[in-house]
Design a protein around this motif. Structure first.
Motif, PDB file in Angstrom:
ATOM      1  N   ALA C 187       0.898  -1.213  -0.005  1.00 17.33           N
ATOM      2  CA  ALA C 187      -0.056  -0.094   0.045  1.00 17.33           C
ATOM      3  C   ALA C 187       0.960   1.129   0.246  1.00 17.33           C
ATOM      4  O   ALA C 187       0.568   2.080  -0.920  1.00 17.33           O
ATOM      5  CB  ALA C 187      -0.860  -0.008   1.120  1.00 17.33           C
ATOM      6  N   ALA C 188       1.742   1.382   0.762  1.00 21.12           N
ATOM      7  CA  ALA C 188       2.567   2.268   0.885  1.00 21.12           C
ATOM      8  C   ALA C 188       3.396   2.721  -0.254  1.00 21.12           C
ATOM      9  O   ALA C 188       3.714   3.561  -0.917  1.00 21.12           O
ATOM     10  CB  ALA C 188       3.874   2.244   2.034  1.00 21.12           C
ATOM     11  N   LEU C 189       4.011   1.322  -0.948  1.00 20.47           N
ATOM     12  CA  LEU C 189       4.698   1.666  -2.258  1.00 20.47           C
ATOM     13  C   LEU C 189       3.789   1.962  -3.430  1.00 20.47           C
ATOM     14  O   LEU C 189       4.222   3.180  -4.028  1.00 20.47           O
ATOM     15  CB  LEU C 189       5.233   0.039  -2.586  1.00 20.47           C
ATOM     16  CG  LEU C 189       6.180   0.040  -3.628  1.00 20.47           C
ATOM     17  CD1 LEU C 189       7.409   0.677  -3.312  1.00 20.47           C
ATOM     18  CD2 LEU C 189       6.551  -1.332  -3.857  1.00 20.47           C
ATOM     19  N   THR C 190       2.601   1.573  -3.403  1.00 17.91           N
ATOM     20  CA  THR C 190       1.772   2.102  -4.306  1.00 17.91           C
ATOM     21  C   THR C 190       1.259   3.465  -4.383  1.00 17.91           C
ATOM     22  O   THR C 190       1.488   4.393  -5.368  1.00 17.91           O
ATOM     23  CB  THR C 190       0.382   1.028  -4.446  1.00 17.91           C
ATOM     24  OG1 THR C 190       0.690  -0.282  -4.666  1.00 17.91           O
ATOM     25  CG2 THR C 190      -0.431   1.595  -5.479  1.00 17.91           C
ATOM     26  N   ALA C 191       0.997   3.945  -3.247  1.00 19.97           N
ATOM     27  CA  ALA C 191       0.624   5.288  -3.012  1.00 19.97           C
ATOM     28  C   ALA C 191       1.998   6.176  -2.906  1.00 19.97           C
ATOM     29  O   ALA C 191       2.110   7.131  -3.716  1.00 19.97           O
ATOM     30  CB  ALA C 191       0.188   5.478  -1.485  1.00 19.97           C
ATOM     31  N   GLY C 192       3.151   5.651  -2.648  1.00 20.41           N
ATOM     32  CA  GLY C 192       4.678   6.431  -2.731  1.00 20.41           C
ATOM     33  C   GLY C 192       4.835   6.827  -4.195  1.00 20.41           C
ATOM     34  O   GLY C 192       5.388   7.563  -4.545  1.00 20.41           O
ATOM     35  N   GLY C 195       3.198   9.410  -5.920  1.00 18.82           N
ATOM     36  CA  GLY C 195       3.707  10.928  -5.256  1.00 18.82           C
ATOM     37  C   GLY C 195       2.712  11.177  -4.276  1.00 18.82           C
ATOM     38  O   GLY C 195       2.917  12.399  -3.761  1.00 18.82           O
ATOM     39  N   ALA C 196       1.761  10.351  -3.531  1.00 17.45           N
ATOM     40  CA  ALA C 196       1.259  10.599  -2.395  1.00 17.45           C
ATOM     41  C   ALA C 196       2.217  10.957  -1.284  1.00 17.45           C
ATOM     42  O   ALA C 196       3.461  10.257  -1.216  1.00 17.45           O
ATOM     43  CB  ALA C 196       0.293   9.742  -2.022  1.00 17.45           C
ATOM     44  N   ARG C 197       1.708  11.757  -0.142  1.00 15.55           N
ATOM     45  CA  ARG C 197       2.585  11.814   0.978  1.00 15.55           C
ATOM     46  C   ARG C 197       1.999  10.880   1.852  1.00 15.55           C
ATOM     47  O   ARG C 197       1.091  10.684   2.298  1.00 15.55           O
ATOM     48  CB  ARG C 197       2.316  13.383   1.947  1.00 15.55           C
ATOM     49  CG  ARG C 197       2.911  14.405   1.017  1.00 15.55           C
ATOM     50  CD  ARG C 197       2.576  15.735   1.568  1.00 15.55           C
ATOM     51  NE  ARG C 197       3.320  15.937   2.582  1.00 15.55           N
ATOM     52  CZ  ARG C 197       2.917  17.033   3.677  1.00 15.55           C
ATOM     53  NH1 ARG C 197       1.756  17.738   3.376  1.00 15.55           N
ATOM     54  NH2 ARG C 197       3.528  17.202   4.682  1.00 15.55           N
ATOM     55  N   VAL C 198       3.191   9.889   2.062  1.00 15.86           N
ATOM     56  CA  VAL C 198       2.910   8.881   3.005  1.00 15.86           C
ATOM     57  C   VAL C 198       3.460   8.755   4.177  1.00 15.86           C
ATOM     58  O   VAL C 198       4.705   8.880   4.330  1.00 15.86           O
ATOM     59  CB  VAL C 198       3.058   7.424   2.125  1.00 15.86           C
ATOM     60  CG1 VAL C 198       2.841   5.938   2.879  1.00 15.86           C
ATOM     61  CG2 VAL C 198       2.256   7.371   0.775  1.00 15.86           C
ATOM     62  N   VAL C 199       2.586   8.207   5.138  1.00 18.29           N
ATOM     63  CA  VAL C 199       3.336   7.739   6.589  1.00 18.29           C
ATOM     64  C   VAL C 199       3.158   6.307   6.702  1.00 18.29           C
ATOM     65  O   VAL C 199       1.970   5.829   6.892  1.00 18.29           O
ATOM     66  CB  VAL C 199       2.832   8.554   7.687  1.00 18.29           C
ATOM     67  CG1 VAL C 199       3.397   8.119   9.117  1.00 18.29           C
ATOM     68  CG2 VAL C 199       3.322  10.148   7.669  1.00 18.29           C
ATOM     69  N   LEU C 200       4.281   5.543   7.043  1.00 21.42           N
ATOM     70  CA  LEU C 200       3.750   4.022   7.228  1.00 21.42           C
ATOM     71  C   LEU C 200       4.484   3.876   8.600  1.00 21.42           C
ATOM     72  O   LEU C 200       5.740   4.053   8.764  1.00 21.42           O
ATOM     73  CB  LEU C 200       4.940   3.228   6.210  1.00 21.42           C
ATOM     74  CG  LEU C 200       4.906   1.774   6.420  1.00 21.42           C
ATOM     75  CD1 LEU C 200       3.521   1.035   6.411  1.00 21.42           C
ATOM     76  CD2 LEU C 200       5.808   1.176   5.243  1.00 21.42           C
ATOM     77  N   ALA C 201       3.700   3.336   9.245  1.00 20.84           N
ATOM     78  CA  ALA C 201       4.256   3.423  10.829  1.00 20.84           C
ATOM     79  C   ALA C 201       3.851   1.845  11.110  1.00 20.84           C
ATOM     80  O   ALA C 201       2.793   1.238  10.801  1.00 20.84           O
ATOM     81  CB  ALA C 201       3.285   4.135  11.759  1.00 20.84           C
ATOM     82  N   VAL C 231      10.981  -1.785   1.588  1.00 22.05           N
ATOM     83  CA  VAL C 231      11.320  -0.857   2.569  1.00 22.05           C
ATOM     84  C   VAL C 231      12.683  -0.052   2.006  1.00 22.05           C
ATOM     85  O   VAL C 231      12.551   1.391   2.109  1.00 22.05           O
ATOM     86  CB  VAL C 231      12.054  -1.366   3.865  1.00 22.05           C
ATOM     87  CG1 VAL C 231      12.436  -0.518   4.761  1.00 22.05           C
ATOM     88  CG2 VAL C 231      10.592  -2.156   4.596  1.00 22.05           C
ATOM     89  N   ALA C 232      13.382  -0.442   1.265  1.00 23.26           N
ATOM     90  CA  ALA C 232      14.697   0.206   0.648  1.00 23.26           C
ATOM     91  C   ALA C 232      14.160   1.306  -0.296  1.00 23.26           C
ATOM     92  O   ALA C 232      14.787   2.469  -0.337  1.00 23.26           O
ATOM     93  CB  ALA C 232      15.634  -0.789   0.098  1.00 23.26           C
ATOM     94  N   GLU C 233      13.281   0.884  -1.013  1.00 22.58           N
ATOM     95  CA  GLU C 233      12.702   1.899  -2.037  1.00 22.58           C
ATOM     96  C   GLU C 233      11.976   2.623  -1.509  1.00 22.58           C
ATOM     97  O   GLU C 233      11.954   4.097  -1.845  1.00 22.58           O
ATOM     98  CB  GLU C 233      11.649   0.924  -3.134  1.00 22.58           C
ATOM     99  CG  GLU C 233      11.329   2.056  -4.144  1.00 22.58           C
ATOM    100  CD  GLU C 233      10.397   1.516  -5.147  1.00 22.58           C
ATOM    101  OE1 GLU C 233      10.485   0.029  -5.502  1.00 22.58           O
ATOM    102  OE2 GLU C 233       9.651   2.308  -5.846  1.00 22.58           O
ATOM    103  N   LEU C 234      11.093   2.417  -0.475  1.00 17.39           N
ATOM    104  CA  LEU C 234      10.266   3.549   0.066  1.00 17.39           C
ATOM    105  C   LEU C 234      11.366   4.516   0.784  1.00 17.39           C
ATOM    106  O   LEU C 234      11.042   5.832   0.878  1.00 17.39           O
ATOM    107  CB  LEU C 234       9.596   2.717   1.334  1.00 17.39           C
ATOM    108  CG  LEU C 234       8.134   2.085   0.688  1.00 17.39           C
ATOM    109  CD1 LEU C 234       7.653   1.122   1.855  1.00 17.39           C
ATOM    110  CD2 LEU C 234       6.969   2.867   0.184  1.00 17.39           C
ATOM    111  N   SER C 450      -5.197  -6.668  -1.678  1.00 16.18           N
ATOM    112  CA  SER C 450      -6.118  -5.678  -0.834  1.00 16.18           C
ATOM    113  C   SER C 450      -5.373  -4.581  -0.420  1.00 16.18           C
ATOM    114  O   SER C 450      -5.829  -3.367  -0.442  1.00 16.18           O
ATOM    115  CB  SER C 450      -6.926  -6.358   0.205  1.00 16.18           C
ATOM    116  OG  SER C 450      -5.927  -6.670   1.210  1.00 16.18           O
ATOM    117  N   GLY C 451      -4.056  -4.777  -0.128  1.00 21.05           N
ATOM    118  CA  GLY C 451      -3.108  -3.414   0.179  1.00 21.05           C
ATOM    119  C   GLY C 451      -3.137  -2.604  -1.152  1.00 21.05           C
ATOM    120  O   GLY C 451      -3.321  -1.332  -0.659  1.00 21.05           O
TER     121      GLY C 451
END
Lengths: 186, 94, 973
Positions: C187-192, C195-201, C231-234, C450-451
């Motif tokens: 999900a974070a990768l797709t949104a990231g 170009g979306a501003r993403v916080v992954l916690a 994680v490295a790409e993010l 689903s992510g």
């Protein structure tokens, strides 16, 4: 005749310069401030007089620079006006003369402590101090915000340049809060 | 909560002070209204579970009083107006 | 110490750094582990299974999970001020020198005297408190509660101050992703990438979630490696913020989430200047809950022995941490996922001696092992039993989607038959999507899909496109066949291990008709305490459903509230503690007063000078009396900057003041000031102060120090909501001016040495106000008095305040001026009968204060109408009076009540109360102000001032409130 010395908001004869890691906090003791509020129904008159006086009246949430006056919006139809203290210690009288009865003008110079924050990127610091989305807002953004319970004005002059106006009587508490956050941020 | 300020956009409710029902705008004139009418004004409110029009003050912001239409059950906010505009629309002047 | 249970690195290295060794202690015994270990994994690696004692029965317990849902392995970490109880060993990141202790045991973990509770278990069943400790009532506080608190408990709290710092912060994002397992990562990768501003916690210190604990492949590589690659790409994307060790604790309104970042908990001591934890307030436009699923147990007799854990945890310890929880292992499962544990452990060379699959008709019905599992009893399809010697048992009763945060706005989860679990309902927090196992998609492929879908939906809602591609991953169904508890025997089968709730307790609740889930929870304590039922809740209500013959959807479920996991109090406080609880406001004379050794008092945030001791003064009254006498004899100076000052301008300023003040201001002459009384709309006095007219359209209002903010707010309300077309502009000038009261017979003479203008009585009469200069500097002068003396208030721009005070003291030295503080101010105002804090109590009218005539009926003003209500204009209502004791040596106490002579101290005889009291050096006795029923008619009479708490019953004389210079001759001098 009295000849009174002045003390800065931080209680010294000279303005303070404090560094914490990459951050420099510079107390500005050379800024004169006054509020300008349009009298009811007199916005057009005020705009005209302000233009003649070199006084910008920016949109809500904006700061606008100028000579000799810069200004930022604080309240609907009200602005805080900045000018060099050396030439404009009597800013209230000068603005009253320029704006006549189109505006209510009030001295604000010593109501605030002015702090310039400088670092390559202030975002990591400010996210620990206030809820302003600093990364997203454009240069010239001006807002009121709370920093450690204190109502402050924050003006973004760049990713690494911010002017803060905080309540003068709490200047020491405000600087202390910034220092603590700076230790954490960097 | 986030209140979408008509001038400043989304702002955290922490910056605001809550007062109460919008009907506090409808103050009777003290030279013509009597104690009964003022009593109603000062004390009698509806207390809806659902849509409520309420007064919020942007104390840590631009000092605007706002009328916020908020669902007290879901906290959904459907409308935010400057209270001054609302007061004028109600015919208040000086 | 050898790590006896560490799997050979050649067979399974796990995600620990074996090149480095960390030393730590548990109950004083030294052990070793590696970076990447948790306290639980390191203890298990050292063969330590017993980590705690249970809440009620003090049963020996070990960890059952490998995550934050852990109910058993609660320990005290660290020592001294940093000691923290109830920390889950399963998420405590190991560091060199960590000191951990077991809790809820005495004298030791292996021998716990309170283990007797286990033998007495019939007495400790559900409802035990409610039934047993009913009577006698007085025994509760003194006897029952202290005993219960000691016996049934969790960890202990340190008495030392926490030396660490805590911080609060604010984050903004388009998308908050909660959880960094396969669903959260993609999900974070797709949104990231979009170009979306993403916080992954993620609450873990390593992102990847279950992928770190499994052996199957994702996208052709190990799940852990795939996760590390993502994680490295993010990390390379500037619009993505990765937050490990960060728990999202709650969903609040309108996209606001709370998160706790444990900045320093993995270190022995925080790095200097760094906080231990940060409480983040996250503003998100959209959020995705990808919090995974939590494996649930099956209840069977004695299923709580150390060594019995969730099957998924058993293989997580093997796969992620290279730890075998036992040498001889069995698995008890009702689904295919449990079989993975057997396969993974076998692959790691562990001896798997039994796989008990309830779907094949086999069940584990009992266990043995005093301080840890030694044997299980299996019953086969035909009802035959056999025993098997094992030291670890993995149990899988299926997986519950982790719906916790989704239900924070009271969304009810709904039952899903296919996975036999509750999944998120439809009415969750606005903007929150659920993905992965949290949404019920239990396979890796389902989680990834689903992510990515959730991220695409979130990003598209914000106007951006978010294409994605999925790596290949397993998509096996778990094929769960529900089994909640094993029907066998009379022993106890645990459901909620943290609260020692067993199947029997649920049966008892049913028997007593506590069958609703909410009643079940309160009656049995199911799902309470630190784990909030993350492992036990669903099975508890499923047992109730089975016992009552209802379906699980009919039985329903309780829901969760914030916080997701326990939060340290210090984190909620942030920096607001001790001296930093709130900021200080310092007056312009603060520096001078500090130099004199002045005492300060906190008034709101202000630090006001309370008194200024002189050499030789050892007691506060000596200083205060001297300050009062010196002021009244010659001249005193007091910093009154703290009073609120509001600049009111505009062509309607006068008319506006007429509305907000009970008395009239539009008629005030320019250059004059007037005392103003402000009412609330209900007719009570709100505030008072002096307001000056500085120009035709320009007034300066003063408020009390305490009400400066609320008065300003009220004025804005009047200006915007009530009279929106008035031409009035407001701004606070409290801080802009340093203001000093100069009072006493020599006040004018002193000021004449400082100011540039003629301030003679003729030129600057009583209640005059105007702009003046001090040595050419702009200043303001008001001839007003709070002390009853000839007095002025002089104001200069704040930066010159310190200098003005020193100047006045130096130039006026011949008058021997004194600087007085709030105590002397209080003495003089009470001597003079002026109202302040004690009288402005929000329940008093102008009439009560003797100021009834100030309320003008000729104009409309706030509070005018309601101040005339029947109950507020009573003939014999409260009136402000002065009070002095008949015996000048007698003491008075504020708060004492007026009683007639001989009247019993009961409410019916109450005549009113003393609002403020001081010692008056002029009258030579204590004096007070008070509200007395019909007080205006009782001047000259005697009453009693009774304070039952202080044991005082003093005969007093009722006198005029104006106890000093009642004619006001001094202030006009």
């Amino acid at each position: 005749m009295a000849n009174l010395h002045a003390l800065t908001a931080l209680g010294a004869r000279e303005a303070a310069v404090i560094t914490v890691g990459p951050l420099t906090i510079t107390e500005r003791f050379d800024v004169a401030l006054a509020s300008v509020a349009a009298r009811r129904g007199r916005m057009a008159d005020l705009a005209k007089a302000a233009k003649a006086a070199g006084l910008p009246l920016p949109d809500p949430a904006r700061w606008q620079g100028g000579t000799p006056y810069s200004a930022f919006w604080t309240v609907p139809e009200m602005w805080l006006v900045e000018a060099p203290f050396a030439s404009h210690e009597l800013i209230e009288g000068m603005l009253k003369a320029a704006l006549d009865d189109a505006a209510s003008v009030t001295e604000q110079t010593d109501a605030w402590v002015a702090l310039d924050l400088a670092a390559p990127d202030l975002a990591p610091l400010l996210e620990r101090l206030c809820n302003v989305d600093f990364r997203a807002v454009a240069d010239g953004y001006a807002t009121r915000t709370m920093i450690e319970h204190l109502g402050c004005y924050l003006i973004k002059h760049g990713a690494g340049a911010v002017r803060l106006y905080g309540p003068r009587s709490s200047a020491k508490s405000l600087v202390h809060a910034i220092e603590l956050a700076a230790h954490s941020a960097w | 909560m986030i209140i979408h300020h008509p001038i400043l956009g989304p702002r955290d409710a922490q910056e605001f002070v809550y007062l109460g029902d919008e009907s506090l705008i409808d103050r009777p004139d003290g030279m013509s209204a009597g104690i009964e009418e003022f009593h109603d004004y000062a004390y009698n409110r509806t207390n809806p579970a659902g849509e409520h029009r309420e007064l919020w003050y942007h104390e840590q912001g631009d000092r605007s009083w706002l009328v916020v239409t908020r669902n007290t059950v879901t906290h959904e906010i459907t409308k935010v107006e400057l209270a001054r505009d609302v007061a004028r629309a109600k015919g208040r002047t000086k | 110490m050898s790590q006896s249970h560490r799997i050979d690195a050649k067979v399974g290295g796990g995600q620990i750094d074996r090149t480095k060794t960390l030393g730590f202690t548990f109950d004083g015994v030294g052990y070793q582990g590696h970076p990447g270990d948790t306290l639980a994994s390191a203890l298990l690696a050292n063969g330590v299974r017993l980590m705690g004692r249970s809440f009620k029965y003090h049963r020996p317990r070990g960890p059952i999970s490998s995550g934050s849902e852990e109910p058993n392995a609660l320990v005290e970490l660290r020592t001294g001020g940093r000691q923290e109880p109830n920390t889950r060993a399963t998420v405590a990141e190991l560091f060199d020198g960590l000191e951990a202790k077991s809790q809820n045991r005495w004298p030791s973990l292996r021998f716990d005297a309170m283990g007797i509770n286990d033998k007495l278990s019939p007495f400790f069943a559900a409802g035990f408190y409610y039934k047993t400790f009913m009577w006698p009532k007085a025994f509760w506080e003194k006897l029952y509660e202290p005993i219960i608190r000691r016996a049934a408990g969790l960890g202990s709290v340190t008495r030392e101050e926490d030396p660490d710092e805590y911080e609060k912060g604010f984050l903004h994002c388009d998308l908050l992703v909660i959880g960094a397992g396969p669903a959260g990562l993609i999900a974070a990768l797709t949104a990231g990438r979009a170009g979306a501003r993403v916080v992954l916690a993620d609450e873990d210190f390593r992102m990847g979630g279950r992928l770190n604990a499994e052996t199957f492949a994702v996208g052709g590589k190990s799940g852990a490696d795939w996760a590390a690659g993502v994680v490295a790409e993010l990390a390379s994307l500037p619009n993505v913020r990765l937050m490990v060790r960060t728990t999202v604790i709650g969903a609040f309104d309108h996209g606001i989430y709370g998160a706790v970042e444990r900045v320093s908990d993995h270190l022995a001591v925080p790095i200097a200047g760094k906080p231990r934890q940060v409480l983040w307030r996250i503003y998100s436009k959209r959020a995705i809950l990808a919090a995974g699923a939590i494996e649930r147990p099956i209840a069977f007799e004695n299923n709580d022995r150390p060594g019995i854990m969730m099957a998924g945890a058993l293989r997580a310890y093997a796969n992620r941490w290279g730890v075998k929880a036992g040498e001889r292992v069995a698995v008890f499962t009702n689904n295919d996922d449990g079989l993975r544990t057997a396969a993974d452990l076998k692959a790691k060379g562990v001896d798997v001696v039994a796989v008990v699959d309830s779907r094949q008709g086999e069940e584990v019905i009992d266990t043995k092992g005093k301080l840890g599992l030694t044997q299980i009893t299996i019953r086969d399809k035909a009802g035959r039993t056999r025993t098997v010697g094992v030291d670890a048992l993995g149990v899988s009763g299926g997986w519950n989607p982790n719906v916790n945060v989704h239900s924070h706005h009271r969304s009810r989860p709904v039952w899903n038959d296919e996975i036999a679990a509750f999944v998120p309902g439809a009415d969750g927090p606005a903007g929150l999507l659920v993905a992965g196992a949290a949404a019920g998609g239990l396979s890796t492929h389902a989680a990834l899909k689903s992510g990515a879908e959730a991220a695409r939906a979130a990003v598209e809602a914000l106007g951006k496109q978010a294409p994605y591609s999925l790596p290949v991953a397993e998509d096996a169904p778990t094929k769960v066949s529900p089994l909640w508890f094993v029907h066998h025997g009379k022993g106890r089968a645990w459901i909620d291990q943290q609260n020692d709730v067993t199947v029997k307790d649920v049966k008892l609740a049913k028997q007593e008709n506590f069958t609703s889930v909410e009643h079940l929870k309160r009656y049995t304590t199911l799902g309470m305490a630190t784990d909030q039922g993350k492992t036990g809740n669903v099975i508890g209500l499923a047992v109730m459903a089975e016992l009552t013959g209802r379906s699980i959807p009919e039985t329903g479920t309780t829901i969760y509230r914030p916080p997701y996991t326990p939060v340290a109090m210090g984190t909620l406080a942030g920096r607001s503690r001790g001296k930093e609880f709130k900021p200080f406001r310092l007056t312009p004379s603060h520096q001078w007063a500090s130099e004199q050794g002045a005492f300060f008092v906190e008034v709101g945030m202000w630090m006001r000078t309370q008194w200024v001791p002189k050499a030789g003064e050892t007691e506060w009254r000596q200083s205060v009396d001297r300050e009062v006498l010196a002021t009244r004899k010659s001249v005193g100076i007091c910093d009154v900057t703290t009073l609120g000052k509001i600049d009111i301008q505009g062509t309607d300023a006068g008319a506006f003041l007429d509305k907000v003040y009970a008395n009239t201001f539009s008629t005030l002459a320019v250059g004059k000031c007037r005392y103003g009384l402000m009412l609330r709309e209900d007719g009570m006095v709100f505030d008072d102060g002096t307001t000056a007219r500085m120009g035709q359209n320009e007034y300066v209002m003063t408020t009390t120090t305490a009400n400066a903010v609320t008065v300003f707010r009220h004025l804005e309300f009047c200006r915007q909501c009530l009279w929106p077309d008035m031409d009035v502009q407001l701004i606070s000038t409290t801080e802009a001016w340093a203001q000093f009261s100069v009072a006493g017979p020599n006040a004018r003479k002193l000021l004449e040495k400082v100011v540039d203008q003629d301030i003679s009585d003729a030129a600057f009469p009583y209640m005059g106000a105007g702009n003046i200069t001090v040595g050419g500097l702009r200043a303001r002068l008001f001839r007003i008095s709070f002390s009853g003396e000839l007095a002025y208030e002089i104001a200069v721009p704040t930066r010159y305040g310190d200098a003005l005070l020193r100047e006045m003291l130096a130039k006026g030295a011949e008058f021997d001026p004194v600087v007085y503080g709030t105590e002397a101010l209080g003495v003089m105002r009470i001597e003079k009968g002026h109202v302040a804090g004690g009288e402005l109590n929000g329940q008093s009218t102008a009439l009560n204060m003797g100021l009834g005539k100030m309320v003008s009926k000729k104009k409309d003003s706030i509070g005018m109408v309601l101040s005339q209500r029947e109950g507020m204009v009573e003939e014999n209502g409260y009136r402000l009076v002065g009070v002095k004791p008949v015996d000048p040596k007698a003491k008075l106490v504020a708060g004492s009540h007026f009683l007639e002579k001989g009247a019993a101290p009961v409410a019916a005889n109450d005549g009113g109360w003393l609002t403020s009291k001081v010692y008056s050096p002029h009258l030579g006795c204590e004096i007070a102000l008070g509200y007395l029923k019909g007080g205006d008619k009782k001047i000259g009479t005697r009453m009693r001032a009774v304070n039952l708490v202080g044991g005082l019953d003093t005969e007093v004389e009722i006198i005029s409130q104006h106890m000093f210079d009642p004619e006001g001759e001094r202030l006009r001098g």
